[in-house]
Design an enzyme around this catalytic site. Structure first.
Site, PDB file in Angstrom:
ATOM      1  N   LYS A  55      -9.965  -3.931 -20.872  1.00 50.00           N
ATOM      2  CA  LYS A  55     -11.207  -4.123 -20.112  1.00 50.00           C
ATOM      3  C   LYS A  55     -12.416  -4.323 -21.018  1.00 50.00           C
ATOM      4  O   LYS A  55     -13.415  -4.895 -20.595  1.00 50.00           O
ATOM      5  CB  LYS A  55     -11.452  -2.938 -19.173  1.00 50.00           C
ATOM      6  CG  LYS A  55     -10.489  -2.895 -17.996  1.00 50.00           C
ATOM      7  CD  LYS A  55     -11.168  -3.311 -16.744  1.00 50.00           C
ATOM      8  CE  LYS A  55     -10.320  -3.315 -15.492  1.00 50.00           C
ATOM      9  NZ  LYS A  55      -9.109  -2.500 -15.464  1.00 50.00           N
ATOM     10  N   SER A  80     -14.508   3.960 -11.531  1.00 46.72           N
ATOM     11  CA  SER A  80     -14.318   5.284 -12.103  1.00 46.72           C
ATOM     12  C   SER A  80     -13.330   5.169 -13.243  1.00 46.72           C
ATOM     13  O   SER A  80     -12.937   6.139 -13.855  1.00 46.72           O
ATOM     14  CB  SER A  80     -13.794   6.254 -11.045  1.00 46.72           C
ATOM     15  OG  SER A  80     -12.673   5.691 -10.428  1.00 46.72           O
ATOM     16  N   GLU A 206       2.678  -5.364  -9.716  1.00 46.74           N
ATOM     17  CA  GLU A 206       1.819  -4.343  -9.116  1.00 46.74           C
ATOM     18  C   GLU A 206       2.672  -3.221  -8.541  1.00 46.74           C
ATOM     19  O   GLU A 206       3.878  -3.353  -8.375  1.00 46.74           O
ATOM     20  CB  GLU A 206       0.889  -4.966  -8.064  1.00 46.74           C
ATOM     21  CG  GLU A 206       1.590  -5.611  -6.915  1.00 46.74           C
ATOM     22  CD  GLU A 206       0.621  -6.360  -5.984  1.00 46.74           C
ATOM     23  OE1 GLU A 206      -0.608  -6.276  -6.150  1.00 46.74           O
ATOM     24  OE2 GLU A 206       1.136  -7.013  -5.066  1.00 46.74           O
ATOM     25  N   GLY A 210       1.157  -0.704  -3.378  1.00 48.11           N
ATOM     26  CA  GLY A 210      -0.089  -1.462  -3.253  1.00 48.11           C
ATOM     27  C   GLY A 210       0.152  -2.931  -3.514  1.00 48.11           C
ATOM     28  O   GLY A 210      -0.411  -3.521  -4.435  1.00 48.11           O
ATOM     29  N   ASP A 212      -0.752  -5.729  -2.249  1.00 50.24           N
ATOM     30  CA  ASP A 212      -1.654  -6.715  -1.638  1.00 50.24           C
ATOM     31  C   ASP A 212      -1.582  -8.060  -2.363  1.00 50.24           C
ATOM     32  O   ASP A 212      -1.692  -9.112  -1.730  1.00 50.24           O
ATOM     33  CB  ASP A 212      -3.103  -6.207  -1.636  1.00 50.24           C
ATOM     34  CG  ASP A 212      -3.615  -5.952  -3.041  1.00 50.24           C
ATOM     35  OD1 ASP A 212      -3.131  -4.988  -3.664  1.00 50.24           O
ATOM     36  OD2 ASP A 212      -4.464  -6.718  -3.521  1.00 50.24           O
ATOM     37  N   SER A 307      -1.462  -2.799 -20.898  1.00 47.17           N
ATOM     38  CA  SER A 307      -2.888  -3.018 -20.654  1.00 47.17           C
ATOM     39  C   SER A 307      -3.811  -1.883 -21.069  1.00 47.17           C
ATOM     40  O   SER A 307      -4.993  -2.109 -21.304  1.00 47.17           O
ATOM     41  CB  SER A 307      -3.104  -3.344 -19.176  1.00 47.17           C
ATOM     42  OG  SER A 307      -2.560  -2.309 -18.378  1.00 47.17           O
TER      43      SER A 307
END
Ligand SMILES: *Cc1c(COP(=O)(O)O)cnc(C)c1O
Length: 323
Positions: A55, A80, A206, A210, A212, A307
Site C-alpha cells: 500500500k 483502519s 479473495e 467475501g 463480491d 501483499s
C-alpha cells in the site's frame, strides 16, 4: 459517464516516482513450494515493503502527484488498515499533513502506529455514523484532498509497480496470483502483466466469505455484498471500485476464492519453511496455489504477490498454533 482507466504508462511513471523511496522488494523461491504445487513459484515479498505492505506504493504515488496547492491543503483518508499507515508515512516523507478517519473500535495498535507516522487520527462510531459523510464534511471544512484506498488512478498505478518489478526480475510468467480486496493491487498488477508478459493469466484471489469480486466478474457489473467475515482483514471490502473493476473485467482471467483454514495453512508454510511473516490477507494468492483452487500445469512459472506482513502478534501466535 466515461471513466479514464489507468494504463501501463501510469505504472511506469509511478515506478520513476517510487524509485529510491519504496523498496524494490526481493523475490523468494522455495523448492518445497515448487514440490507442493508442481510449478515454479516466485514470491514477491511486499511483506518486506516499507510500513509492511504494498500500500505504500499507491499511497506515496498518489500524494506525490498532487499539485503544490493540494499538498499544502493536506490529505484525508478513511481506513483502519494498511492504507492508513501508507498515507501517514507518505505524508510525512512528502511533508504533507494527513488526517485518517478510523472507526472508534479499530485496534489501538493500528491507531498508535498511524499516529507515530505523523498523521492525525479522527475516530467515528461505525454503527451510527457514515465515514463517507464524515469524510465529505471534513473535506468541505478543511479543503483537504481525499485519497481513497483503491479506486484512484495514481493508487492503482503505484500498486502495479510490484508486479512490474517481479516480471522484470524473473522474466515472463504463465500465471500471476494476486490478493483481491477493492482491486487496486489486482488492477495495477494486470496492467503490468499485460504489458510485460502478455500471455500470462492473471487471477485475483479473495476470501470465500467475501466473494463480491468473483460475483462482479461473473455478472459483468459491480456487486455489493454484506460486510464479510474472514481472517483476511485487508480484503473485506464489500464492493470493487469503478476504475479497478474496469481494468479487472478487461485484463483479468478469473477470480478465485480460498477459505480461512487454507489461509492459515499458507501462513504457517511461510513461517515454517520460508521464515517470513505474511499476514492472512497476504496469503490469499499463495493459498490458491497450495490448496489446488487453481490447478497449475507441471513446471509452469507462477508469480505470487505476498501483499503484506502486518499482523497482530497475538493473532499471529494463534494462527501458528492452530491445528
Ligand atoms: C489492501 C490490501 C489488500 C487488498 O488490496 P486492494 O487493492 O484493496 O485489492 C491485500 N493485502 C493487503 C496486505 C492489503 O493491505
Amino acid at each position: 459517464m466515461s471513466l479514464v482507466l489507468p494504463t501501463y504508462d501510469d505504472v511506469v511513471h509511478a515506478s520513476a516516482t517510487l524509485n529510491g523511496v519504496a523498496h524494490r522488494t526481493p523475490v523468494m523461491t522455495s523448492r518445497t513450494a515448487d514440490r507442493l504445487t508442481g510449478a515454479r513459484m516466485f514470491f514477491k515479498c511486499e511483506n518486506l515493503q516499507r510500513m509492511g505492505a504494498f500500500k505504500f506504493r499507491g499511497g506515496y504515488n498518489a500524494i506525490a502527484n498532487l499539485t503544490p496547492e493540494q499538498k499544502r491543503a493536506g490529505v484525508l483518508t478513511y481506513s483502519s488498515g494498511n492504507h492508513a499507515q501508507a498515507i501517514a508515512l507518505s505524508g510525512k516523507l512528502l511533508n504533507v499533513a494527513t488526517i485518517i478517519i478510523m472507526p472508534e473500535d479499530a485496534p489501538a495498535a493500528k491507531k498508535a502506529a498511524t499516529e507515530e507516522y505523523g498523521a492525525t487520527v479522527v475516530t467515528y462510531d461505525r454503527y451510527t455514523q457514515s465515514r463517507d459523510e464524515i469524510a465529505a464534511e471534513m473535506q468541505k471544512q478543511t479543503g483537504m484532498v481525499l485519497i481513497p484506498p483503491y479506486d484512484h488512478l495514481h493508487v492503482i498505478a503505484g500498486q502495479g509497480t510490484a508486479a512490474k518489478e517481479l516480471i522484470e526480475d524473473v522474466g515472463e510468467l504463465d500465471y500471476l496470483l494476486v490478493c483481491l480486496g477493492g482491486g487496486g493491487l489486482l488492477a495495477g498488477s494486470a496492467l503490468s502483466a499485460r504489458a510485460l508478459s502478455p500471455s500470462c493469466k492473471v487471477y485475483g484471489v479473495e476470501p470465500e466469505a467475501g466473494n463480491d469480486g468473483q460475483q462482479s466478474f461473473r455478472k459483468g457489473e459491480v456487486v455489493t455484498i454484506a460486510p464479510p467475515r474472514s481472517i483476511a482483514d485487508g480484503a473485506l471490502t464489500p464492493y470493487l471500485g469503478q476504475l479497478t473493476f474496469g481494468v479487472i473485467k478487461r485484463d483479468v482471467t478469473d477470480i478465485l476464492t480460498v477459505t480461512d483454514p487454507q489461509l492459515i495453512s499458507a501462513l504457517k508454510f511461510f513461517a515454517e519453511r520460508m521464515k517470513i511473516v505474511v499476514e492472512p490477507t497476504g496469503c490469499l494468492g499463495a493459498a490458491a496455489a497450495f490448496s489446488g483452487a487453481l490447478s497449475l500445469p507441471k513446471d509452469s512459472r507462477v508469480g505470487v504477490i505476498l501483499s503484506g506482513g502486518n499482523v497482530d502478534l497475538k493473532d499471529y501466535a494463534g494462527f501458528l498454533t492452530q491445528v
